[in-house]
Design a protein around this motif. Structure first.
Motif, PDB file in Angstrom:
ATOM      1  N   PRO A  18       0.835  -1.207   0.000  1.00  0.00           N
ATOM      2  CA  PRO A  18       0.000   0.000   0.000  1.00  0.00           C
ATOM      3  C   PRO A  18       0.867   1.253   0.000  1.00  0.00           C
ATOM      4  CG  PRO A  18       0.002  -1.023   2.167  1.00  0.00           C
ATOM      5  CD  PRO A  18       0.718  -1.964   1.249  1.00  0.00           C
ATOM      6  N   LYS A  19       0.319   2.333  -0.503  1.00  0.00           N
ATOM      7  CA  LYS A  19       1.058   3.593  -0.522  1.00  0.00           C
ATOM      8  C   LYS A  19       1.341   4.058   0.908  1.00  0.00           C
ATOM      9  CE  LYS A  19      -0.846   5.081  -4.962  1.00  0.00           C
ATOM     10  NZ  LYS A  19      -1.623   6.111  -5.682  1.00  0.00           N
ATOM     11  N   PRO A  20       2.446   4.775   1.095  1.00  0.00           N
ATOM     12  CA  PRO A  20       2.832   5.196   2.457  1.00  0.00           C
ATOM     13  C   PRO A  20       1.947   6.322   2.994  1.00  0.00           C
ATOM     14  CG  PRO A  20       4.399   6.034   0.861  1.00  0.00           C
ATOM     15  CD  PRO A  20       3.472   5.139   0.093  1.00  0.00           C
ATOM     16  N   ASP A  21       0.704   5.979   3.223  1.00  0.00           N
ATOM     17  CA  ASP A  21      -0.273   6.955   3.709  1.00  0.00           C
ATOM     18  C   ASP A  21      -0.422   6.800   5.217  1.00  0.00           C
ATOM     19  OD1 ASP A  21      -2.262   8.817   3.934  1.00  0.00           O
ATOM     20  OD2 ASP A  21      -3.865   7.484   3.259  1.00  0.00           O
ATOM     21  N   MET A  22       0.546   7.332   5.949  1.00  0.00           N
ATOM     22  CA  MET A  22       0.535   7.219   7.400  1.00  0.00           C
ATOM     23  C   MET A  22       0.389   8.595   8.036  1.00  0.00           C
ATOM     24  SD  MET A  22       3.486   4.480   8.425  1.00  0.00           S
ATOM     25  CE  MET A  22       3.694   2.937   7.550  1.00  0.00           C
ATOM     26  N   LYS A  23      -0.322   8.623   9.126  1.00  0.00           N
ATOM     27  CA  LYS A  23      -0.426   9.844   9.910  1.00  0.00           C
ATOM     28  C   LYS A  23       0.972  10.275  10.354  1.00  0.00           C
ATOM     29  CE  LYS A  23      -2.727  11.715  14.023  1.00  0.00           C
ATOM     30  NZ  LYS A  23      -3.638  11.409  15.149  1.00  0.00           N
ATOM     31  N   GLY A  24       1.279  11.535  10.177  1.00  0.00           N
ATOM     32  CA  GLY A  24       2.574  12.064  10.593  1.00  0.00           C
ATOM     33  C   GLY A  24       3.646  12.010   9.531  1.00  0.00           C
ATOM     34  N   LEU A  25       3.422  11.263   8.436  1.00  0.00           N
ATOM     35  CA  LEU A  25       4.462  11.139   7.414  1.00  0.00           C
ATOM     36  C   LEU A  25       4.785  12.466   6.718  1.00  0.00           C
ATOM     37  CD1 LEU A  25       4.348   7.838   5.310  1.00  0.00           C
ATOM     38  CD2 LEU A  25       6.275   8.885   6.486  1.00  0.00           C
TER      39      LEU A  25
END
Length: 590
Positions: A62-69
């Motif tokens: 999955p795409k790096p869709d993380m909170k804080g990125l």
């Protein structure tokens, strides 16, 4: 002497050595004909029901869709472009070591010129970014501290860094508490509100994703050029795979992709010299490496450095580009692992001697087991807890002295009890009882005052009793069924080896059945080598081996027939492949 040990005498064979067998049932599947029927059944029993779910190409990530990125990438990209000093603060286990290496190598590849690492010695500073380790870090005058595989609970440490004017980027995968550190940015898929679907990433996986997102940010800033080419971050996947397997995180599809890709690089010889050296001292052939080898051969050698000495030895082994240096460091790690095993065995013998003097029925095993001996090694109590947990099928916490006033415990759990949540509930009901705690569903660490040990022991047993039921506290093993004599083939064994990676929450196939015992002998220290024949196929001969056997019971010359729980594997010896059963449980059929 044990201050207190709430354990019964050694449990009977039916409890400790041969568990209740539960047959796995396979869900309805929608695989193509390209997937062999045996694998369709095995995958379906693990909740994987279509070709899409077993694909392990990098495009499945999955795409790096993380909170804080976004905030993290801005911090890091600015730091790299402004030639700032970056300091990685890691953890003292294999995940922490590989996270540190991935962070350092990745940041350097992306253009960071001043990046270094610091890992707290567990015996001097304890776990995570403490104020004490911040003081040590400050001596290096970093412009930014980056935590890997820790930091989500480092409220005081982040505050200490802020007072010194040092911003902190937290990258972690451990479960957060009620409060979060006031960091410049936090990247953790398990923090509240994070949309990233893969919550089971190890610390090294989180750091890898940070690097992927950072590369995109730098690409948008036109940072890369002919003189500064864009790096291939897939070259870090050997380390990502090792840390992921060693940390025993659930092998959901994202982690299976990361591990598969890392294994492919290692098998092809495209891996760090340190991994090649660890394979050599462990006696493992890279071309036939499977995930279990990383968990049981490579990971323990790196962990031994953090348990007994300093994990920096393992980090240096993984970082060096010199094969001779890597081999020398790997040999030191191998020596430490031998020492760790000897300490572990001595501690286990201590525990079992005490157990033999307690005259309690197996039905009176506590719900939650606590062990403590002031002579035990603080770095090895986690392994001891795991061994006792396996024997009694109870959550176990083993304690050792931290100093004259405090003790530290390492906990291991059973399926159905979330350890970190259990400790959180215990702490809320008993304010001030725990000095510190943190961890995962299956493993956790904690500290408390020695004077409070008895009170904690009672509270832990009560919490486990409340959160579990009789079925969860009954030792059981899930079996994929019985194999026919024709199934004991090299083709099937090799198929299973290649069908993984198997691991936590995606378990390697296990089977059960009865066999005629043709030969038996002890090899090595505690390994039972057997020659078997399937019942009804007396002319068919199969090799089998059981590890860590009770030498007081085996070899058993009265045994003609045995019941086994086993894995079907293949063994390469003198360039010849043969079928071999890896035995997890066995008992004599009377």
């Amino acid at each position: 002497m044990f201050t207190r040990l709430s354990l019964p005498t050694s449990a009977p064979e039916s409890v400790s050595d041969f568990p209740k067998i539960i047959l796995r049932t396979s869900a309805a599947t929608d695989f193509s004909a390209a997937v062999p029927p045996l694998l369709q059944k095995l995958y379906g029993a693990r909740g994987v029901v279509s070709d899409k779910q077993i694909e392990t190409g990098l495009e499945q990530l999955p795409k790096p869709d993380m909170k804080g990125l976004p905030q993290a990438c801005t911090l890091l990209a600015d730091a790299i472009q402004n030639n700032q000093r970056l300091l990685i603060v890691g953890d003292f286990d294999c995940d922490g070591a590989t996270s540190t290496c991935v962070g350092l190598l990745g940041l350097r590849a992306l253009g960071a010129e001043h990046v270094d690492y610091l890992v707290p010695n567990r015996f001097e500073y304890g776990y995570g970014l403490t104020p004490e380790i911040v003081a040590v870090a400050a001596e290096r005058q970093p412009d930014l501290i980056i935590t890997v595989d820790n930091g989500i609970s480092s409220i005081d440490g982040v505050a200490a860094a802020a007072r010194l004017g040092i911003p902190v980027l937290v990258t972690d995968h451990h479960l957060p508490g009620d409060a979060l550190p006031d960091a410049a940015a936090i990247v953790n898929p398990n923090q509240h509100g994070c949309p990233f679907p893969a919550k089971s990433l190890a610390g090294v996986g989180v750091m890898f994703y940070v690097l992927l997102a950072l590369r995109s940010e730098l690409r948008e800033r036109a940072w890369f050029s002919g003189e500064r080419p864009e790096p291939n971050l897939a070259e870090l996947l050997d380390l990502v795979a090792l840390g992921t397997v060693a940390d025993v995180v659930p092998l959901e599809q994202v982690n299976r992709v990361l591990v598969t890709q890392g294994l492919r690089r290692i098998r092809a010889g495209r891996c760090r010299p340190g991994i090649k050296a660890l394979l050599r001292v462990a006696g493992k052939e890279a071309a036939r490496l499977v995930a279990a080898d990383m968990g049981f051969a490579l990971g323990p050698r790196l962990n031994a450095a953090g348990r007994l000495d300093d994990i920096s030895l393992g980090i240096r082994c993984l970082l060096t580009d010199d094969e001779d240096v890597a081999l020398s460091l790997a040999a030191e790690l191998d020596d430490l692992n031998r020492e760790r095993r000897a300490i572990e065995q001595s501690m286990k013998d201590d525990a079992m001697r005490v157990l033999a003097h307690l005259q309690l029925d197996a039905s009176h095993i506590p719900n939650g087991i606590c062990l403590y001996d002031p002579t035990w090694h603080q770095g090895v109590v986690g392994i001891l807890a795991s061994r006792i947990k396996d024997r009694y099928h109870r959550p176990v916490i083993a304690f050792a002295d931290a100093d004259d006033e405090e003790m530290k415990g390492s906990a291991r759990s059973i399926p159905g009890l979330h350890l970190r949540d259990a400790l959180d509930l215990l702490a809320k009901r008993n304010p001030g009882l725990l000095n510190k705690f943190g961890g995962h569903a299956m493993a956790a660490g904690l500290s408390l005052a020695k004077a409070d040990y008895s009170r904690f022991e009672i509270a832990f047993d009560a919490i486990v009793a409340e959160l579990t039921n009789e079925e969860q506290l009954t030792a059981a093993v899930h079996s994929d069924g019985e194999l026919l004599p024709a199934d004991f083939s090299i083709e099937h064994a090799e198929l299973l080896r290649s069908a993984g990676p198997w691991g936590q929450n995606f378990p390697e196939p296990k089977f059960h059945g009865r066999f005629r015992l043709v030969q038996q002998r002890i090899v090595g220290e505690r390994q039972l080598k057997m020659v078997l024949s399937p019942i009804g196929a007396d002319q068919q001969i199969i090799d089998a081996i059981a590890f860590n056997i009770d030498t007081a019971q085996w070899p058993n010359q009265q045994a003609d027939e045995v019941e086994l729980v086993y894995k079907l594997d293949s063994n390469l010896f003198r360039e010849r492949l043969s079928v071999q059963l890896l035995v997890d449980h066995l008992r004599v059929v009377l």
